[in-house]
Write a protein that holds these residues in place. Sequence first.
Motif, PDB file in Angstrom:
ATOM      1  N   PRO A   5       0.840  -1.206   0.000  1.00 22.52           N
ATOM      2  CA  PRO A   5       0.000   0.000   0.000  1.00 22.52           C
ATOM      3  C   PRO A   5       0.875   1.256   0.000  1.00 22.52           C
ATOM      4  O   PRO A   5       1.992   1.252   0.523  1.00 22.52           O
ATOM      5  CB  PRO A   5      -0.785  -0.122   1.315  1.00 22.52           C
ATOM      6  N   ASP A   6       0.359   2.315  -0.608  1.00 18.81           N
ATOM      7  CA  ASP A   6       1.125   3.564  -0.722  1.00 18.81           C
ATOM      8  C   ASP A   6       1.665   4.040   0.618  1.00 18.81           C
ATOM      9  O   ASP A   6       2.806   4.510   0.701  1.00 18.81           O
ATOM     10  CB  ASP A   6       0.265   4.663  -1.348  1.00 18.81           C
ATOM     11  N   GLU A   7       0.864   3.920   1.672  1.00 11.04           N
ATOM     12  CA  GLU A   7       1.300   4.377   2.996  1.00 11.04           C
ATOM     13  C   GLU A   7       2.551   3.634   3.462  1.00 11.04           C
ATOM     14  O   GLU A   7       3.452   4.230   4.048  1.00 11.04           O
ATOM     15  CB  GLU A   7       0.165   4.191   4.008  1.00 11.04           C
ATOM     16  N   ILE A   8       2.616   2.337   3.174  1.00  9.93           N
ATOM     17  CA  ILE A   8       3.797   1.537   3.549  1.00  9.93           C
ATOM     18  C   ILE A   8       5.002   2.010   2.743  1.00  9.93           C
ATOM     19  O   ILE A   8       6.097   2.193   3.286  1.00  9.93           O
ATOM     20  CB  ILE A   8       3.548   0.031   3.328  1.00  9.93           C
ATOM     21  N   GLY A   9       4.819   2.232   1.463  1.00 15.13           N
ATOM     22  CA  GLY A   9       5.917   2.721   0.625  1.00 15.13           C
ATOM     23  C   GLY A   9       6.440   4.061   1.101  1.00 15.13           C
ATOM     24  O   GLY A   9       7.654   4.298   1.128  1.00 15.13           O
ATOM     25  N   GLU A  10       5.518   4.939   1.489  1.00 14.36           N
ATOM     26  CA  GLU A  10       5.926   6.263   1.983  1.00 14.36           C
ATOM     27  C   GLU A  10       6.681   6.159   3.304  1.00 14.36           C
ATOM     28  O   GLU A  10       7.695   6.842   3.505  1.00 14.36           O
ATOM     29  CB  GLU A  10       4.697   7.158   2.138  1.00 14.36           C
ATOM     30  N   LEU A  11       6.202   5.298   4.210  1.00 13.03           N
ATOM     31  CA  LEU A  11       6.903   5.104   5.487  1.00 13.03           C
ATOM     32  C   LEU A  11       8.282   4.484   5.271  1.00 13.03           C
ATOM     33  O   LEU A  11       9.269   4.898   5.883  1.00 13.03           O
ATOM     34  CB  LEU A  11       6.085   4.215   6.419  1.00 13.03           C
ATOM     35  N   ALA A  12       8.348   3.481   4.397  1.00  9.82           N
ATOM     36  CA  ALA A  12       9.631   2.832   4.109  1.00  9.82           C
ATOM     37  C   ALA A  12      10.608   3.835   3.514  1.00  9.82           C
ATOM     38  O   ALA A  12      11.790   3.860   3.885  1.00  9.82           O
ATOM     39  CB  ALA A  12       9.423   1.639   3.172  1.00  9.82           C
ATOM     40  N   ALA A 151      -0.769  -4.064   8.673  1.00  9.72           N
ATOM     41  CA  ALA A 151      -0.826  -3.198   9.860  1.00  9.72           C
ATOM     42  C   ALA A 151       0.444  -3.342  10.689  1.00  9.72           C
ATOM     43  O   ALA A 151       0.959  -2.351  11.227  1.00  9.72           O
ATOM     44  CB  ALA A 151      -2.060  -3.531  10.692  1.00  9.72           C
ATOM     45  N   THR A 152       0.967  -4.548  10.778  1.00  9.90           N
ATOM     46  CA  THR A 152       2.195  -4.797  11.529  1.00  9.90           C
ATOM     47  C   THR A 152       3.378  -4.099  10.878  1.00  9.90           C
ATOM     48  O   THR A 152       4.210  -3.493  11.567  1.00  9.90           O
ATOM     49  CB  THR A 152       2.451  -6.307  11.660  1.00  9.90           C
ATOM     50  N   ILE A 153       3.471  -4.152   9.562  1.00  9.34           N
ATOM     51  CA  ILE A 153       4.558  -3.468   8.850  1.00  9.34           C
ATOM     52  C   ILE A 153       4.493  -1.971   9.148  1.00  9.34           C
ATOM     53  O   ILE A 153       5.513  -1.339   9.450  1.00  9.34           O
ATOM     54  CB  ILE A 153       4.472  -3.714   7.327  1.00  9.34           C
ATOM     55  N   ARG A 154       3.301  -1.408   9.065  1.00 10.16           N
ATOM     56  CA  ARG A 154       3.110   0.031   9.313  1.00 10.16           C
ATOM     57  C   ARG A 154       3.602   0.413  10.708  1.00 10.16           C
ATOM     58  O   ARG A 154       4.368   1.367  10.873  1.00 10.16           O
ATOM     59  CB  ARG A 154       1.629   0.389   9.151  1.00 10.16           C
ATOM     60  N   VAL A 155       3.183  -0.338  11.708  1.00 13.25           N
ATOM     61  CA  VAL A 155       3.578  -0.037  13.089  1.00 13.25           C
ATOM     62  C   VAL A 155       5.083  -0.238  13.268  1.00 13.25           C
ATOM     63  O   VAL A 155       5.746   0.547  13.944  1.00 13.25           O
ATOM     64  CB  VAL A 155       2.765  -0.886  14.091  1.00 13.25           C
ATOM     65  N   ALA A 156       5.642  -1.274  12.655  1.00 12.16           N
ATOM     66  CA  ALA A 156       7.082  -1.540  12.777  1.00 12.16           C
ATOM     67  C   ALA A 156       7.906  -0.397  12.193  1.00 12.16           C
ATOM     68  O   ALA A 156       8.910   0.029  12.793  1.00 12.16           O
ATOM     69  CB  ALA A 156       7.432  -2.859  12.089  1.00 12.16           C
ATOM     70  N   LEU A 157       7.512   0.111  11.042  1.00  5.94           N
ATOM     71  CA  LEU A 157       8.247   1.218  10.429  1.00  5.94           C
ATOM     72  C   LEU A 157       8.129   2.483  11.282  1.00  5.94           C
ATOM     73  O   LEU A 157       9.117   3.203  11.476  1.00  5.94           O
ATOM     74  CB  LEU A 157       7.750   1.460   8.997  1.00  5.94           C
ATOM     75  N   ASP A 158       6.937   2.738  11.809  1.00 10.31           N
ATOM     76  CA  ASP A 158       6.757   3.873  12.728  1.00 10.31           C
ATOM     77  C   ASP A 158       7.638   3.720  13.965  1.00 10.31           C
ATOM     78  O   ASP A 158       8.240   4.693  14.438  1.00 10.31           O
ATOM     79  CB  ASP A 158       5.293   3.980  13.169  1.00 10.31           C
ATOM     80  N   LEU A 159       7.697   2.504  14.499  1.00  9.94           N
ATOM     81  CA  LEU A 159       8.499   2.240  15.693  1.00  9.94           C
ATOM     82  C   LEU A 159       9.979   2.500  15.418  1.00  9.94           C
ATOM     83  O   LEU A 159      10.675   3.090  16.250  1.00  9.94           O
ATOM     84  CB  LEU A 159       8.265   0.794  16.162  1.00  9.94           C
ATOM     85  N   LEU A 160      10.462   2.085  14.262  1.00  4.00           N
ATOM     86  CA  LEU A 160      11.857   2.353  13.886  1.00  4.00           C
ATOM     87  C   LEU A 160      12.122   3.858  13.831  1.00  4.00           C
ATOM     88  O   LEU A 160      13.133   4.336  14.362  1.00  4.00           O
ATOM     89  CB  LEU A 160      12.176   1.746  12.517  1.00  4.00           C
TER      90      LEU A 160
END
Length: 167
Positions: A5-12, A151-160
Amino acid sequence: MTRFPDEIGELAARVIYEFSAGGLMVVTAESCTGGLIAGALTEIAGSSAVVDRGFVTYSNEAKQEMIGVKAETLAAHGAVSKETALEMAAGALAKSRADLSVAVTGIAGPGGGTAEKPVGLVHLAACRKDGRSQHLEMRFGEIGRDEVRVATIRVALDLLLELAQAE
């Protein structure tokens, strides 16, 4: 190419940009996401300067053999626990050249849940070389296997990002 999802790409992309600017490297230790956090990060150009390695430790044996999770921890608390997530993060950091680690372990479903540890329960942990660590327990609910993992990927990237900025 995997489609996140775009949000994951942006966070990454933000992780890669901020870590690269700060000269930081990351290692992942993943169970329920099966390497998708590392996959999201390596979708971004320039990730080779930031991503040291990733451990996919789906089985208890892999958690023990690859990143040093103690058998006693798994016996006392189970694979899906705060204690295991913190040991995964610390172990991955110790077995890498990274400055920060993120680890995830959970029950993505659709089966495998119990009353005490329901489907959608995920423990995330992040560690820094200076010894600081952080843990989050997420209860996403029975939203579907793919949705729990995203959802886990999103939270993990935020946590990093959060732990990288902690002073």
